[in-house]
Design an enzyme around this catalytic site. Sequence first.
Site, short mmCIF file in Angstrom:
data_model
loop_
_atom_site.label_atom_id
_atom_site.label_comp_id
_atom_site.label_asym_id
_atom_site.label_seq_id
_atom_site.Cartn_x
_atom_site.Cartn_y
_atom_site.Cartn_z
CB CYS A 196 5.17 5.26 -3.69
SG CYS A 196 5.65 6.71 -2.73
N GLY A 254 0.87 -1.18 0.00
CA GLY A 254 0.00 0.00 0.00
C GLY A 254 0.89 1.22 0.00
C1 UGA Z 1 8.50 2.75 -2.22
C2 UGA Z 1 9.83 2.27 -2.81
O1 UGA Z 1 10.30 1.16 -2.06
C3 UGA Z 1 10.86 3.40 -2.79
O2 UGA Z 1 12.07 2.97 -3.39
C4 UGA Z 1 10.30 4.59 -3.54
O3 UGA Z 1 11.19 5.70 -3.53
C5 UGA Z 1 9.00 5.02 -2.89
O4 UGA Z 1 8.07 3.92 -2.92
C6 UGA Z 1 8.46 6.18 -3.65
O5 UGA Z 1 8.10 6.02 -4.83
O6 UGA Z 1 8.50 7.31 -3.15
P1 UGA Z 1 7.60 3.09 0.27
O7 UGA Z 1 6.30 3.49 -0.34
O8 UGA Z 1 8.17 3.91 1.38
O9 UGA Z 1 8.74 3.05 -0.85
O10 UGA Z 1 7.40 1.63 0.83
P2 UGA Z 1 8.03 0.18 0.59
O11 UGA Z 1 9.06 -0.07 1.60
O12 UGA Z 1 8.38 -0.02 -0.84
O13 UGA Z 1 6.77 -0.72 0.93
C7 UGA Z 1 5.59 -0.62 0.13
C8 UGA Z 1 4.54 -1.60 0.59
O14 UGA Z 1 4.93 -2.92 0.25
C9 UGA Z 1 4.25 -1.62 2.09
O15 UGA Z 1 2.84 -1.64 2.29
C10 UGA Z 1 4.89 -2.89 2.57
O16 UGA Z 1 4.26 -3.42 3.69
C11 UGA Z 1 4.71 -3.78 1.35
N1 UGA Z 1 5.69 -4.89 1.27
C12 UGA Z 1 7.01 -4.63 1.18
C13 UGA Z 1 5.23 -6.20 1.26
O17 UGA Z 1 4.00 -6.46 1.32
N2 UGA Z 1 6.13 -7.21 1.16
C14 UGA Z 1 7.46 -6.99 1.09
O18 UGA Z 1 8.24 -7.96 1.00
C15 UGA Z 1 7.91 -5.65 1.09
#
Ligand code: UGA
Length: 460
Positions: free
Chosen positions: A286, A283
């Site tokens: 981004c 979620g």
């Molecule tokens: C994401 C990207 O990871 C960044 O590199 C990017 O700069 C950023 O978007 C952006 O476009 O500004 P972010 O939204 O902070 O960063 O979050 P993430 O760490 O990517 O996690 C996104 C979602 O994926 C979270 O809801 C997390 O719980 C979920 N997730 C993550 C999973 O369900 N499984 C995983 O293995 C990893």
Amino acid sequence: MKLSVIGCGYLGAVHAAAMASIGHEVVGIDVDERKIDALSSGEAPFFEPGLPEILSAGIASGNLRFTTDIAEAKGARVHFIGVGTPQQRDGDAADLTYVDAAVDALLPHLTSGDIVAGKSTVPVGTAAQLALRVEATGATLVWNPEFLREGWAVQDTIDPDRLVVGVSDASTGSAAGRSGGVSRPSTGLGSAGGSSAADAADVLREVYHPAVTKGTPFIVTDLATAELVKVAANAFLATKISFINAMSEIAEVTGADVTQLADAIGHDARIGRRFLGAGIGFGGGCLPKDIRAFSARAEELGRSESVSFLREVDAINLRRRERAVHLVVDAFEGNVVGKNITLLGAAFKPHSDDIRDSPALDVAVRLKGLGAEVTVTDPEALENARRQHPQLNYVDDRDEALRGADAVIVVTEWDEYRRELSPEHAASLTAGTIVVDGRNCLDAAAWREAGWTYYGMGRP
Ligand code: UGA
């Protein structure tokens, strides 16, 4: 160097403070007076570890200030555009209103030789269009996408794993216009008295001097490539998560365990274990909107089939939220009316108070809709959650939230839940012993041993 940062939301506020912390003189500009007041007094308008410290230090040193007056951008060598590009209200495409407004407001204050560096995530082709307007003033437009992760935003900004700078230059080829496929000739940077593209990239090298000195990869591309790097990276990450969640769905009908599967395939260095965390999916502000905007842009370009898999990535992701709800409903033999259900987590991920498109809150709202009495707790995100979903019951204290619950669902893997909550202690507080591990972050064996009926995502 004197820098301005237009837009002081997540990206802009962190960028402004981080740039001040590495020695630049920075003015952060936003139209939102409340945000500017908070930032000016050293207060971060959102939870981000390390940000309050660099904000206060920057303000105290005189290197960092915030204003609503765009005219104060005048005199800066580089103007960063860091405004939001949310999903359009009535469609999947990105809403570029704020980017257009920021550039329009900035134009009268640009001086020949200035550099405008776009950081916002935009549909490929946007920068080439903006360049026409910016370069008419003698300034140069570059695109410098941001890859920061919420929760690690300060570190990611000061010490990123790569820097990408897109320039419009004959040597790197011209970029397609926003309407798609139309090339335009090089704008002949420098001829209007502004920097050449190579100079612009060098100025950006100077801006990011600590990272550049350290040897961080610094990749100079054309504008379209820089814009695409950003959306491609987020599309890849989203696809990786949905891939493992698709494997969860297969695991669920075969009795396999997706966490073991992820561990095993993750040992292959070509695959890697990161972002193979199966659960209720991604979620935030981004990934979801970026994959939708990418699909919408590909369609405009006549290439929708090239990224049609992103529609599936989105669909798999949304199905996992539904699956978590089904696990709870099935655990109560089809009826959750009047059941006290406690959700551990509200933020879209740990180390954040961001609830934009939060899978955690989506699950909470769906259960409430089915008649359950839903209680939500979270170490940081409750204020935001309360504002958006006032119909849910919010409790600050984790143990208070657990008291009397018939079932517990872990929806955001904060350490407070996955490491610091023992199953015995939890059982001493709750009325029932059903636990749904929406993030596959608990020690299933330990919870079962303590008497809980444990349900994971994609696990037997
Ligand atoms: C994401 C990207 O990871 C960044 O590199 C990017 O700069 C950023 O978007 C952006 O476009 O500004 P972010 O939204 O902070 O960063 O979050 P993430 O760490 O990517 O996690 C996104 C979602 O994926 C979270 O809801 C997390 O719980 C979920 N997730 C993550 C999973 O369900 N499984 C995983 O293995 C990893």
